[in-house]
Motif scaffolding. Structure first.
Motif, PDB file in Angstrom:
ATOM      1  N   LEU A  73       0.800  -1.224   0.000  1.00  0.00           N
ATOM      2  CA  LEU A  73       0.000   0.000   0.000  1.00  0.00           C
ATOM      3  C   LEU A  73       0.837   1.282   0.000  1.00  0.00           C
ATOM      4  CD1 LEU A  73      -2.619  -1.263   2.593  1.00  0.00           C
ATOM      5  CD2 LEU A  73      -2.919  -1.092   0.113  1.00  0.00           C
ATOM      6  N   ILE A 108      -3.938  10.944   2.483  1.00  0.00           N
ATOM      7  CA  ILE A 108      -4.941   9.886   2.661  1.00  0.00           C
ATOM      8  C   ILE A 108      -6.306  10.396   2.197  1.00  0.00           C
ATOM      9  CG2 ILE A 108      -6.212   8.560   4.410  1.00  0.00           C
ATOM     10  CD1 ILE A 108      -3.598   8.291   5.975  1.00  0.00           C
ATOM     11  N   GLU A 149      -7.713   6.932   0.717  1.00  0.00           N
ATOM     12  CA  GLU A 149      -7.028   5.654   0.920  1.00  0.00           C
ATOM     13  C   GLU A 149      -7.756   4.702   1.863  1.00  0.00           C
ATOM     14  OE1 GLU A 149      -2.706   6.176   1.505  1.00  0.00           O
ATOM     15  OE2 GLU A 149      -2.890   8.003   0.328  1.00  0.00           O
ATOM     16  N   ILE A 150      -8.432   5.252   2.861  1.00  0.00           N
ATOM     17  CA  ILE A 150      -9.094   4.376   3.831  1.00  0.00           C
ATOM     18  C   ILE A 150     -10.330   3.730   3.193  1.00  0.00           C
ATOM     19  CG2 ILE A 150     -10.255   4.321   6.084  1.00  0.00           C
ATOM     20  CD1 ILE A 150      -7.149   4.680   6.192  1.00  0.00           C
ATOM     21  N   LEU A 199      -9.214   1.123   0.646  1.00  0.00           N
ATOM     22  CA  LEU A 199      -8.717  -0.117   1.262  1.00  0.00           C
ATOM     23  C   LEU A 199      -9.886  -0.975   1.754  1.00  0.00           C
ATOM     24  CD1 LEU A 199      -6.398  -1.900   2.257  1.00  0.00           C
ATOM     25  CD2 LEU A 199      -6.233  -0.462   4.303  1.00  0.00           C
ATOM     26  N   SER A 248       1.430  -2.804   4.807  1.00  0.00           N
ATOM     27  CA  SER A 248       0.932  -1.449   5.069  1.00  0.00           C
ATOM     28  C   SER A 248       2.028  -0.648   5.769  1.00  0.00           C
ATOM     29  CB  SER A 248      -0.347  -1.487   5.891  1.00  0.00           C
ATOM     30  OG  SER A 248      -0.103  -2.184   7.071  1.00  0.00           O
ATOM     31  N   GLU A 270      -3.965   1.949   8.351  1.00  0.00           N
ATOM     32  CA  GLU A 270      -4.151   0.875   7.357  1.00  0.00           C
ATOM     33  C   GLU A 270      -4.001  -0.490   8.017  1.00  0.00           C
ATOM     34  OE1 GLU A 270      -2.086   2.768   3.346  1.00  0.00           O
ATOM     35  OE2 GLU A 270      -0.892   1.564   4.710  1.00  0.00           O
ATOM     36  N   ASP A 271      -2.936  -0.617   8.806  1.00  0.00           N
ATOM     37  CA  ASP A 271      -2.663  -1.933   9.382  1.00  0.00           C
ATOM     38  C   ASP A 271      -3.819  -2.397  10.267  1.00  0.00           C
ATOM     39  OD1 ASP A 271      -1.008  -4.252   9.961  1.00  0.00           O
ATOM     40  OD2 ASP A 271      -0.906  -3.407  11.980  1.00  0.00           O
TER      41      ASP A 271
END
Ligand SMILES: C[S@@+](CC[C@H](N)C(=O)[O-])C[C@H]1O[C@@H](n2cnc3c(N)ncnc32)[C@H](O)[C@@H]1O
Length: 298
Positions: A96, A203, A208-209, A212, A233, A238-239
């Motif tokens: 990512l 982001i 991005e969130i 994902l 990530s 993200e993780d």
């Protein structure tokens, strides 16, 4: 300059448990480091599809009859694979975030090191840029971006300051933004705070969130039995999503139990969280925050 040095290359591709004649997807092609390693492990019947929304990455495409580069956002993974007649795959890899190339090209506006127009779009044709977020977002919305995605406790005060400054003159460049925020950025932690602020804006610009989440939700249906997901990530937001999705099939809360106390979770983790070795970080500082999680279908 090298386009991008792949992170956790062996570990993430090992995680795919490659079948030489299988069908694989690398959703973050970049400089193609992971894709080349996947191709190396496939035989003539194997296939690799890759995604990248950045025009620059598309120039790294690999001339190999087993390989197809799809110049699109991986949030549409199922839709575009279907276009190529693919409904099921044996593995999906996601590395990512942003490539070194994107950081190092000053005019893309991702880096705090260069003075450049506020941009930060991974897809150069995207409508939302950092300029828009910084200059046109309402104060509350800006504050919530800085709180959620930059993880700054003083997000409200920073948003207020940006709104005050932009009412006098639009904030056009990364150095102008740095100047506006100077009172919030003590010299001793300058790099860290600015990196957090830029990360939050990035982001938001690239959604991005949301992307994902949409991507992860499609994985259980896309993977064959024994199929693998390998995700690298680079920040905790993200993780956390990846970890929760693998554990519970959800991004927050706990899954409901049936009358026997069982939960219906689509995936299960394979092995433990993997982080780069000390020697990898020494060779490639950008690997330092990487976290790799591997999962399979339940
Ligand atoms: C960390 S780099 C990947 C580097 C690659 N693994 C390599 O070895 O060179 C991430 C890449 O994914 C792309 N990317 C990020 N989010 C994307 C998305 N939602 N859809 C398509 N491409 C995306 C970026 O443009 C960037 O080129």
């Amino acid at each position: 300059m090298e386009y991008h040095s792949p992170v956790l290359l062996k570990e993430s591709v090992d995680g795919l448990n490659i079948k030489p004649d299988g069908v694989y997807v690398d959703v973050t092609f970049g400089g193609g480091g992971h894709s080349k390693e996947i191709l190396r492990r496939l035989n003539e019947s194997g296939k690799l599809f890759a995604f990248d929304q950045d025009e620059d990455a598309q120039r790294n495409s690999i001339d190999d009859s087993r390989f197809t580069l799809i110049p699109q956002n991986f949030r549409f993974i199922k839709r575009y694979l279907r276009f190529y007649g693919v409904r099921k795959v044996d593995g999906v890899l996601a590395d990512l975030g942003v490539s070194s190339h994107q950081f190092d090209e000053a005019e893309r506006g991702f880096s705090t090191r260069f003075d450049a127009d506020l941009d930060m779009r991974m897809n150069q044709a995207g409508h939302l840029s950092a300029f828009e977020v910084v200059n046109n977002y309402e104060e509350d919305r800006l504050s919530s971006v800085l709180f959620q995605y930059s993880e700054l406790r003083n997000a409200k005060a920073i948003a207020r300051k940006i709104v005050e400054a932009r009412s006098e003159k639009k904030i056009r460049t990364s150095f102008e933004l740095k100047e506006v925020l100077s009172e919030f950025v003590p010299k001793s932690v300058e790099h860290k705070i600015l990196a957090q602020i830029f990360q939050g804006i990035r982001i938001e610009v690239n959604q991005e969130i949301e992307v994902l989440k949409e991507f992860l939700l499609q994985i259980p249906e896309l993977l064959n039995e024994d199929g693998r997901l390998s995700v690298i990530s680079y920040h905790s937001l993200e993780d956390r999503l990846v970890k929760r999705f693998i554990r519970s099939g959800l991004f927050e809360g706990e899954p409901e139990k049936d009358m026997f106390g069982n939960v219906d979770v689509p995936m299960k983790k394979v092995g433990k969280l993997i982080i780069p070795s000390f020697s990898e970080i020494k060779k490639n500082n950008r690997a330092r925050s990487a976290k790799l999680r591997i999962a399979t279908i339940k």
